[in-house]
Design a protein around this motif. Structure first.
Motif, PDB file in Angstrom:
ATOM      1  N   THR A 160      36.387  27.502  35.338  1.00 10.52           N
ATOM      2  CA  THR A 160      37.184  28.448  34.932  1.00 10.52           C
ATOM      3  C   THR A 160      36.911  29.936  35.372  1.00 10.52           C
ATOM      4  O   THR A 160      37.773  30.818  35.255  1.00 10.52           O
ATOM      5  CB  THR A 160      37.851  28.148  33.207  1.00 10.52           C
ATOM      6  OG1 THR A 160      36.502  28.401  32.623  1.00 10.52           O
ATOM      7  CG2 THR A 160      38.475  27.138  33.063  1.00 10.52           C
ATOM      8  N   ARG A 161      35.560  30.311  35.424  1.00 16.75           N
ATOM      9  CA  ARG A 161      35.486  31.425  35.938  1.00 16.75           C
ATOM     10  C   ARG A 161      35.983  31.909  37.064  1.00 16.75           C
ATOM     11  O   ARG A 161      35.986  33.358  37.408  1.00 16.75           O
ATOM     12  CB  ARG A 161      33.865  31.722  35.927  1.00 16.75           C
ATOM     13  CG  ARG A 161      33.109  31.396  37.158  1.00 16.75           C
ATOM     14  CD  ARG A 161      31.583  31.736  37.284  1.00 16.75           C
ATOM     15  NE  ARG A 161      30.776  31.222  36.151  1.00 16.75           N
ATOM     16  CZ  ARG A 161      29.954  30.165  36.194  1.00 16.75           C
ATOM     17  NH1 ARG A 161      29.774  29.647  37.033  1.00 16.75           N
ATOM     18  NH2 ARG A 161      29.322  30.095  35.024  1.00 16.75           N
ATOM     19  N   TYR A 162      36.534  31.124  38.008  1.00 17.23           N
ATOM     20  CA  TYR A 162      36.895  31.463  39.310  1.00 17.23           C
ATOM     21  C   TYR A 162      38.392  31.721  38.956  1.00 17.23           C
ATOM     22  O   TYR A 162      39.251  32.127  40.259  1.00 17.23           O
ATOM     23  CB  TYR A 162      36.668  30.405  40.379  1.00 17.23           C
ATOM     24  CG  TYR A 162      35.262  30.328  40.530  1.00 17.23           C
ATOM     25  CD1 TYR A 162      34.529  31.284  41.319  1.00 17.23           C
ATOM     26  CD2 TYR A 162      34.424  29.088  39.948  1.00 17.23           C
ATOM     27  CE1 TYR A 162      33.182  31.179  41.436  1.00 17.23           C
ATOM     28  CE2 TYR A 162      33.137  29.226  40.081  1.00 17.23           C
ATOM     29  CZ  TYR A 162      32.582  29.949  40.739  1.00 17.23           C
ATOM     30  OH  TYR A 162      30.990  29.929  41.044  1.00 17.23           O
ATOM     31  N   LEU A 163      39.305  31.508  37.866  1.00 20.04           N
ATOM     32  CA  LEU A 163      40.381  31.830  37.569  1.00 20.04           C
ATOM     33  C   LEU A 163      41.094  33.187  37.935  1.00 20.04           C
ATOM     34  O   LEU A 163      41.826  33.451  38.735  1.00 20.04           O
ATOM     35  CB  LEU A 163      40.818  31.449  36.277  1.00 20.04           C
ATOM     36  CG  LEU A 163      40.489  30.213  35.744  1.00 20.04           C
ATOM     37  CD1 LEU A 163      41.017  30.169  34.209  1.00 20.04           C
ATOM     38  CD2 LEU A 163      41.678  29.284  36.390  1.00 20.04           C
ATOM     39  N   SER A 164      40.081  34.173  38.016  1.00 21.28           N
ATOM     40  CA  SER A 164      40.408  35.505  37.742  1.00 21.28           C
ATOM     41  C   SER A 164      40.656  36.018  39.379  1.00 21.28           C
ATOM     42  O   SER A 164      41.353  36.652  39.753  1.00 21.28           O
ATOM     43  CB  SER A 164      39.423  36.446  37.335  1.00 21.28           C
ATOM     44  OG  SER A 164      39.488  37.633  37.689  1.00 21.28           O
ATOM     45  N   LEU A 165      39.130  35.484  40.226  1.00 20.41           N
ATOM     46  CA  LEU A 165      39.261  35.586  41.667  1.00 20.41           C
ATOM     47  C   LEU A 165      40.704  34.951  42.360  1.00 20.41           C
ATOM     48  O   LEU A 165      41.023  35.566  43.095  1.00 20.41           O
ATOM     49  CB  LEU A 165      38.145  34.882  42.192  1.00 20.41           C
ATOM     50  CG  LEU A 165      37.988  34.641  43.600  1.00 20.41           C
ATOM     51  CD1 LEU A 165      37.712  36.178  44.250  1.00 20.41           C
ATOM     52  CD2 LEU A 165      36.879  33.813  44.103  1.00 20.41           C
ATOM     53  N   ILE A 166      41.047  33.641  41.857  1.00 19.86           N
ATOM     54  CA  ILE A 166      42.115  33.045  42.563  1.00 19.86           C
ATOM     55  C   ILE A 166      43.627  33.842  42.480  1.00 19.86           C
ATOM     56  O   ILE A 166      44.388  34.280  43.076  1.00 19.86           O
ATOM     57  CB  ILE A 166      41.989  31.716  42.309  1.00 19.86           C
ATOM     58  CG1 ILE A 166      40.928  30.881  42.739  1.00 19.86           C
ATOM     59  CG2 ILE A 166      43.362  30.891  42.990  1.00 19.86           C
ATOM     60  CD1 ILE A 166      40.391  31.043  44.169  1.00 19.86           C
ATOM     61  N   GLY A 167      43.615  34.140  40.971  1.00 22.35           N
ATOM     62  CA  GLY A 167      44.895  34.981  40.518  1.00 22.35           C
ATOM     63  C   GLY A 167      44.953  36.106  41.273  1.00 22.35           C
ATOM     64  O   GLY A 167      46.006  36.508  41.609  1.00 22.35           O
ATOM     65  N   ARG A 168      43.750  36.910  41.349  1.00 22.50           N
ATOM     66  CA  ARG A 168      43.994  38.113  42.118  1.00 22.50           C
ATOM     67  C   ARG A 168      44.537  37.898  43.771  1.00 22.50           C
ATOM     68  O   ARG A 168      44.727  38.756  44.492  1.00 22.50           O
ATOM     69  CB  ARG A 168      42.399  38.943  41.919  1.00 22.50           C
ATOM     70  CG  ARG A 168      42.275  39.487  40.669  1.00 22.50           C
ATOM     71  CD  ARG A 168      41.111  40.752  41.173  1.00 22.50           C
ATOM     72  NE  ARG A 168      39.973  40.179  41.486  1.00 22.50           N
ATOM     73  CZ  ARG A 168      39.003  39.909  40.730  1.00 22.50           C
ATOM     74  NH1 ARG A 168      39.284  39.729  39.719  1.00 22.50           N
ATOM     75  NH2 ARG A 168      37.907  39.666  41.532  1.00 22.50           N
ATOM     76  N   ILE A 169      43.882  37.028  44.135  1.00 19.64           N
ATOM     77  CA  ILE A 169      44.140  36.542  45.612  1.00 19.64           C
ATOM     78  C   ILE A 169      45.850  36.759  45.534  1.00 19.64           C
ATOM     79  O   ILE A 169      46.532  37.291  46.479  1.00 19.64           O
ATOM     80  CB  ILE A 169      43.794  35.496  46.298  1.00 19.64           C
ATOM     81  CG1 ILE A 169      42.189  35.696  46.339  1.00 19.64           C
ATOM     82  CG2 ILE A 169      44.342  34.958  47.422  1.00 19.64           C
ATOM     83  CD1 ILE A 169      41.315  34.606  46.713  1.00 19.64           C
ATOM     84  N   GLY A 170      46.317  35.662  44.538  1.00 16.22           N
ATOM     85  CA  GLY A 170      47.743  35.873  44.533  1.00 16.22           C
ATOM     86  C   GLY A 170      48.467  37.103  44.280  1.00 16.22           C
ATOM     87  O   GLY A 170      49.549  37.466  45.116  1.00 16.22           O
ATOM     88  N   GLU A 171      47.919  37.800  43.402  1.00 18.21           N
ATOM     89  CA  GLU A 171      48.581  39.397  43.264  1.00 18.21           C
ATOM     90  C   GLU A 171      48.503  40.134  44.473  1.00 18.21           C
ATOM     91  O   GLU A 171      49.442  40.852  44.770  1.00 18.21           O
ATOM     92  CB  GLU A 171      47.742  39.993  42.289  1.00 18.21           C
ATOM     93  CG  GLU A 171      48.072  39.511  40.964  1.00 18.21           C
ATOM     94  CD  GLU A 171      47.556  40.375  39.721  1.00 18.21           C
ATOM     95  OE1 GLU A 171      48.290  40.588  38.583  1.00 18.21           O
ATOM     96  OE2 GLU A 171      46.598  40.994  39.858  1.00 18.21           O
TER      97      GLU A 171
END
Lengths: 111, 141
Positions: B15-26
């Motif tokens: 789950t530590r990669y949630l922020s990375l992937i979410g930011r790509i979407g943003e």
């Protein structure tokens, strides 16, 4: 997770110093709220002013806190929701469950 | 097509990669040349959808197995976005998660698929090579 705890009268304020409240970090908030309620604290206010994003896990943790408070005749209130966070409460209809205030001061006045 | 976008990224099952992937979407929402709507709202929706899909893959499909990976594909073409999230686990039954609207507000779990279904136009989950894929489409009107 970076959470600051302070006491204002009969209210314990938890300020979440994180940009995201999600499946990676929200269990720490759940643990902290449970620790407070089990320790006899009745009124908890969660200040979300720094939280820009919340996911279903973060919402679930707040529901867990709400239920823990209700079981003990206590309260869990929320304040300072950013627009995207507020929209997730509305999408999941949790804005009907929680008492949500614009500011800490407004929330404190409600006790 | 000239303005098509293809992104593929593989992350460990954590789950530590949630922020990375979410930011790509943003960030993608700010870059879509043909999109004329509210980019901040779209960015938030993509962040939410990618986060929920990744959590489903990590926790439910891959069973938090740290040896597994999650692969994410984002394809934008002809005014439509397709997001695919591949897990390599035994999966879960999307059909068993009732499509009956908003979950009971007092449930602590079960909002992830509801959020995805609410923010995307179509959602499918099916077997794929070596695992499963959650496939989500959205028109970029």
């Amino acid at each position: 997770m970076n959470i600051k705890t302070e006491t204002q009268g009969k209210v314990r304020i938890l300020t979440v110093h994180e940009e995201r409240l999600d499946a990676h970090n929200s269990e720490a908030l759940k643990t902290e709220m449970l620790r407070l309620f089990e320790g006899g604290v009745l009124n908890v206010l969660v200040d979300l002013k720094e939280v820009r994003f919340i996911d279903s896990s973060g919402l679930g943790v707040l529901v867990s806190g709400f239920k823990n408070a209700s079981t003990r005749q206590g309260t869990l209130k929320l304040c300072s929701l950013q627009s995207q966070v507020k929209s997730m409460f509305e999408l999941t209809r949790l804005h009907r469950v929680f008492d949500i205030f614009l500011t800490v001061d407004e929330a404190l006045d409600s006790y | 097509m000239k303005n098509d976008i293809d992104i593929e990224i593989t992350v460990p099952n954590h789950t530590r990669y949630l922020s990375l992937i979410g930011r790509i979407g943003e960030n993608m929402a700010q870059e879509l040349s043909s999109f004329t709507g509210d980019r901040d709202a779209l960015g938030h929706h993509l962040n939410a959808v990618l986060t929920e899909a990744l959590v489903n893959a990590i926790k439910h499909a891959n069973g938090t197995d740290s040896d597994k990976k999650v692969r994410i594909q984002i394809h934008v073409s002809n005014g439509e976005m397709m997001i695919r999230v591949f897990d390599s686990g035994k999966g879960f039954d999307l059909g068993s998660i009732a499509d009956s609207g908003c979950p009971d507000p007092l449930n602590e779990q079960g909002r992830g698929i509801y959020i995805i279904r609410s923010l995307m136009d179509s959602v499918e989950y099916r077997r794929a090579k070596g695992g499963n894929v959650l496939e989500m489409k959205k028109a970029l009107g």
